[in-house]
Scaffold this active site. Structure first.
Site, short mmCIF file in Angstrom:
data_model
loop_
_atom_site.label_atom_id
_atom_site.label_comp_id
_atom_site.label_asym_id
_atom_site.label_seq_id
_atom_site.Cartn_x
_atom_site.Cartn_y
_atom_site.Cartn_z
N ARG A 213 -69.45 64.41 1.86
CA ARG A 213 -69.05 63.08 2.34
C ARG A 213 -67.58 63.02 2.78
O ARG A 213 -66.70 63.56 2.11
CB ARG A 213 -69.30 62.05 1.24
N LYS B 71 -75.57 53.19 -0.68
CA LYS B 71 -75.30 51.76 -0.93
C LYS B 71 -74.15 51.26 -0.04
O LYS B 71 -74.24 50.22 0.59
CB LYS B 71 -74.94 51.50 -2.41
N ARG C 28 -71.08 61.83 -12.76
CA ARG C 28 -71.44 60.49 -12.27
C ARG C 28 -72.95 60.29 -12.30
O ARG C 28 -73.44 59.20 -12.61
CB ARG C 28 -70.89 60.28 -10.86
N ARG D 248 -63.31 62.11 -1.14
CA ARG D 248 -62.93 61.43 -2.38
C ARG D 248 -62.71 62.44 -3.49
O ARG D 248 -63.44 63.42 -3.59
CB ARG D 248 -64.04 60.44 -2.78
N ARG E 188 -73.48 48.04 -13.23
CA ARG E 188 -73.75 49.45 -13.52
C ARG E 188 -74.28 49.63 -14.93
O ARG E 188 -74.52 50.77 -15.34
CB ARG E 188 -72.49 50.27 -13.33
P1 AMP Z 1 -68.37 54.12 -6.37
O1 AMP Z 1 -67.44 53.97 -5.22
O2 AMP Z 1 -69.30 52.95 -6.51
O3 AMP Z 1 -69.09 55.44 -6.39
O4 AMP Z 1 -67.45 54.08 -7.69
C1 AMP Z 1 -66.47 55.06 -7.91
C2 AMP Z 1 -65.99 54.98 -9.36
O5 AMP Z 1 -65.40 53.70 -9.59
C3 AMP Z 1 -67.08 55.10 -10.41
O6 AMP Z 1 -67.41 56.45 -10.70
C4 AMP Z 1 -66.43 54.40 -11.59
O7 AMP Z 1 -65.44 55.21 -12.19
C5 AMP Z 1 -65.71 53.24 -10.90
N1 AMP Z 1 -66.59 52.04 -10.78
C6 AMP Z 1 -67.09 51.51 -9.65
N2 AMP Z 1 -67.82 50.44 -9.93
C7 AMP Z 1 -67.79 50.28 -11.28
C8 AMP Z 1 -68.40 49.36 -12.18
N3 AMP Z 1 -69.21 48.38 -11.76
N4 AMP Z 1 -68.13 49.52 -13.50
C9 AMP Z 1 -67.33 50.49 -13.96
N5 AMP Z 1 -66.75 51.42 -13.16
C10 AMP Z 1 -66.98 51.31 -11.83
#
Ligand code: AMP
Length: 221
Positions: free
Chosen positions: A127, A13, A171, A160, A88
């Protein structure tokens, strides 16, 4: 135009959103990136979000809503954006509809990047992300020209903290339990496009650009 990218962690994404943003002249809004920026700056929001993120859990909806509402209000978002990592869960999808309604707009299309668990784990565990520009690389599939240095901007690459195997599994579980229901939610609203994202990222990009062009040629309101 407002494009929502859906898919499990590791579906690509962020990678797609960055290129789409350039090609379509729209900002890339990633809730994960915004949260990580808050953690790095040590803001109140970052402090509250950090533990959830490190455990692979969702940050509480109300924290994310406030952050997103502010981001939507910035001038660069007035003609639309590419949304990555939000919504989400169903509650967030409903919140999104109401935040957009208040701005007299709505989601133009949802692209679901359908990705197998095997590919997701392989992508995330290797990654590398640039600290400066956010570009993504991979230890094996897409190594940078110079070890741990970004090809795009010369920034330092890092892994990360939530990209370790145990957190990746958490996740993915959260994705299955909370996020995958959105496929039906948007499917029912008839603006969902499902693309296979296990393969070449350039092919996926072309497919999304074709969908965006079709939408621009014939916008559905
Ligand atoms: P991502 O970079 O999209 O993989 O997000 C990394 C982490 O940020 C996730 O595992 C959540 O802990 C938090 N996060 C990102 N987007 C959201 C969201 N829309 N709602 C809640 N937590 C989020």
């Amino acid at each position: 135009m407002i494009i929502v990218l859906l898919g499990p962690p590791g579906a690509g994404k962020g990678t797609q959103a960055k290129v789409l943003a350039q090609k379509l002249g729209l900002p890339h809004i990633s809730t994960g990136d915004l949260l990580r920026q808050n953690v790095a700056k040590g803001t109140d929001l970052g402090t509250q979000a950090k533990d959830f993120m490190n455990k692979g859990l969702l940050v509480p909806d109300e924290l994310v809503t406030r952050m997103l509402d502010e981001r939507f209000g910035l001038a660069d978002a007035k003609n639309g954006f590419i949304l990555d990592g939000y919504p989400r869960n169903i509650n967030q999808a409903e919140v999104l509809d109401s935040l957009l309604e208040k701005r007299n707009t709505s989601v133009s299309m949802v692209v679901y990047l359908d990705t197998s668990e095997k590919v997701v784990i392989q992508r995330l565990s290797g990654r590398l992300v640039c600290r400066l520009c956010g570009a993504n690389f991979h230890l094996i599939n897409m190594p940078p020209r110079v070890k741990m240095i970004c090809d795009e901007c010369g920034g330092e690459l890092y892994q990360r903290t939530d990209d370790k195997e145990e957190t990746i599994r958490k996740r993915l579980q959260v994705y299955l339990e909370e996020t995958s229901g959105l496929i039906k939610y948007y499917g029912d609203k008839r603006n969902l496009h499902r693309l296979s994202a296990d393969g070449d990222k350039d092919i996926v990009l072309q497919e999304i650009l074709t969908l965006a062009k079709e939408y621009n040629d014939n916008p559905k309101v």
